[in-house]
Scaffold this active site. Sequence first.
Site, PDB file in Angstrom:
ATOM      1  NE  ARG A  22      -3.835   0.760   1.694  1.00  0.00           N
ATOM      2  CZ  ARG A  22      -4.468   1.419   2.421  1.00  0.00           C
ATOM      3  NH1 ARG A  22      -4.508   1.206   3.577  1.00  0.00           N
ATOM      4  NH2 ARG A  22      -4.900   2.759   1.893  1.00  0.00           N
TER       5      ARG A  22
ATOM      6  CE1 TYR B 191      -0.617  11.742   5.415  1.00  0.00           C
ATOM      7  CE2 TYR B 191      -0.422   9.570   4.473  1.00  0.00           C
ATOM      8  CZ  TYR B 191      -0.873  10.386   5.508  1.00  0.00           C
ATOM      9  OH  TYR B 191      -1.571   9.974   6.529  1.00  0.00           O
TER      10      TYR B 191
ATOM     11  CB  SER C 245      -0.404  13.984   8.556  1.00  0.00           C
ATOM     12  OG  SER C 245      -1.436  14.444   9.309  1.00  0.00           O
TER      13      SER C 245
ATOM     14  CB  CYS D 217     -11.398  -1.601  21.136  1.00  0.00           C
ATOM     15  SG  CYS D 217     -12.752  -1.710  22.297  1.00  0.00           S
TER      16      CYS D 217
ATOM     17  CG  HIS E  84     -18.006  18.335  26.464  1.00  0.00           C
ATOM     18  ND1 HIS E  84     -18.415  19.716  26.069  1.00  0.00           N
ATOM     19  CD2 HIS E  84     -17.331  18.459  27.571  1.00  0.00           C
ATOM     20  CE1 HIS E  84     -18.166  20.588  27.118  1.00  0.00           C
ATOM     21  NE2 HIS E  84     -17.540  19.900  28.082  1.00  0.00           N
TER      22      HIS E  84
ATOM     23  CG  ASP F  48     -16.513  22.251  30.118  1.00  0.00           C
ATOM     24  OD1 ASP F  48     -16.560  23.314  31.263  1.00  0.00           O
ATOM     25  OD2 ASP F  48     -17.340  21.293  30.248  1.00  0.00           O
TER      26      ASP F  48
ATOM     27  CB  CYS G 249     -15.998  -5.504  23.676  1.00  0.00           C
ATOM     28  SG  CYS G 249     -15.321  -3.835  23.039  1.00  0.00           S
TER      29      CYS G 249
ATOM     30  CB  CYS H  20     -12.921  -8.254  24.730  1.00  0.00           C
ATOM     31  SG  CYS H  20     -11.295  -7.902  24.833  1.00  0.00           S
TER      32      CYS H  20
ATOM     33  CB  CYS I 168      -8.671  -5.747  26.455  1.00  0.00           C
ATOM     34  SG  CYS I 168      -8.694  -5.288  24.939  1.00  0.00           S
TER      35      CYS I 168
HETATM   36 FE1  FES Z   1     -13.057  -3.866  23.171  1.00  0.00          FE
HETATM   37 FE2  FES Z   1     -11.022  -5.577  24.157  1.00  0.00          FE
HETATM   38  S1  FES Z   1     -11.694  -5.474  22.177  1.00  0.00           S
HETATM   39  S2  FES Z   1     -12.375  -4.201  25.196  1.00  0.00           S
END
Ligand code: FES
Length: 386
Positions: free
Chosen positions: A78, A86, A93, A159, A193, A345, A365, A368, A373
């Site tokens: 890629r 770019y 960027s 995630c 927010h 804020d 999740c 997951c 995680c």
């Molecule tokens: Fe979402 Fe691990 S993939 S908490």
Amino acid sequence: MFSKHSLIFGVLARKCTQFAYYSTKVPKPKTAIVMLNMGGPQCVDQVYDYLHRIMTDRDVIQFPFAQDMLGEWIAKRRTPEVQKKYSEIGGGSPILKWTKLQGDLLCKRLDKEHPETAPHKPYVGFRYVSPFTEEALVNLIRDGVERAVIFSQYPQYSCATSGSSLNMVYKYFRDNGISNDLKLSIIDRWSVHPLLAKCFAELIRKELQSLPEDVRKDALILFSAHSLPLKAVNRGDSYPSEVGCTVQLVMWDLQYCNPYQLVWQSKVGPLPWLGPFTDQSVKSYAQQGKKALVVVPIAFVNEHIETLHELDIELVEDAKKAGIEIIRRVPAPNDHPLFIDTIVDLVKHHLKSNLPVSPKLLNRCPHCENPICIESKKWFGQYCRL
Ligand code: FES
């Protein structure tokens, strides 16, 4: 003639003046604000490394086998195409420029409006390009700050984005330890927010006002956000619902003045991703007879390749070919005063709160399967404090 003593005194006095100068000019920071984001290549030579880091990050993409080999192969394949993109937006960027500016403006305001934790200092922590998240952590520890606020610059949590950056924060402290003197806390999501919604609404209003009167009322507001593999959505990633919340708040602020739709961009690879896709939606709306579009990058807080190339060049070209007569793109919040108000804020409230880490972040999740995680959430629950 000077005596030996007066010379020594003179040197000492000069040193003291220099010290006083530096102490007043660059005060030792007390609170670090770590601005987490994915980052973007500063020049085309950084494109391969950047892609390679994304493709080998298991928080973003999980190949069933040979992750490193396949990641390297895809990144190599890629690179030329992405380098060309770019080059077409000026060679790199602008995300570092914007993040630095946002961090500086934020900390200046915090020094005035929240003196209890001043001086504040911004540290940029990118996931896939320098300045890396780990560098930000090394620097704030070297500076001897008392407190570090880890502040995700993705308003809507995923995630694959905020989660991946936070897992990197965890890995750094797991490998290097954390001092008892450092107070660590996290702002992980802020999709609802009210000032963020107000900022987007203001930017959209301005763009609508610039349209010819005869098309203004029927112009379609097309909210576009980075898509996600359906596998991640079905795992329970909260990103789609959080993006939807921001869209609803913005439209509430605009009093639902125009038709609108949320669509998803930047799909890569053959696997199924969350749709409808931005480019295909524009073509379909052209067939439905739509003439004017206002495109809003609702999940980006500063310009980068997805706005400057994918929307401004590729989408505009597709839309014109499909028969859309007017297409306008709302700028990302960048340094808009309402956006700076939003982040000020947010951090102020966070520092005053009793919530060093949100219970939502500590919850995984439902499907997951990522062992990092499990570890990181447990660690954040144990070590975050205000
Ligand atoms: Fe979402 Fe691990 S993939 S908490």
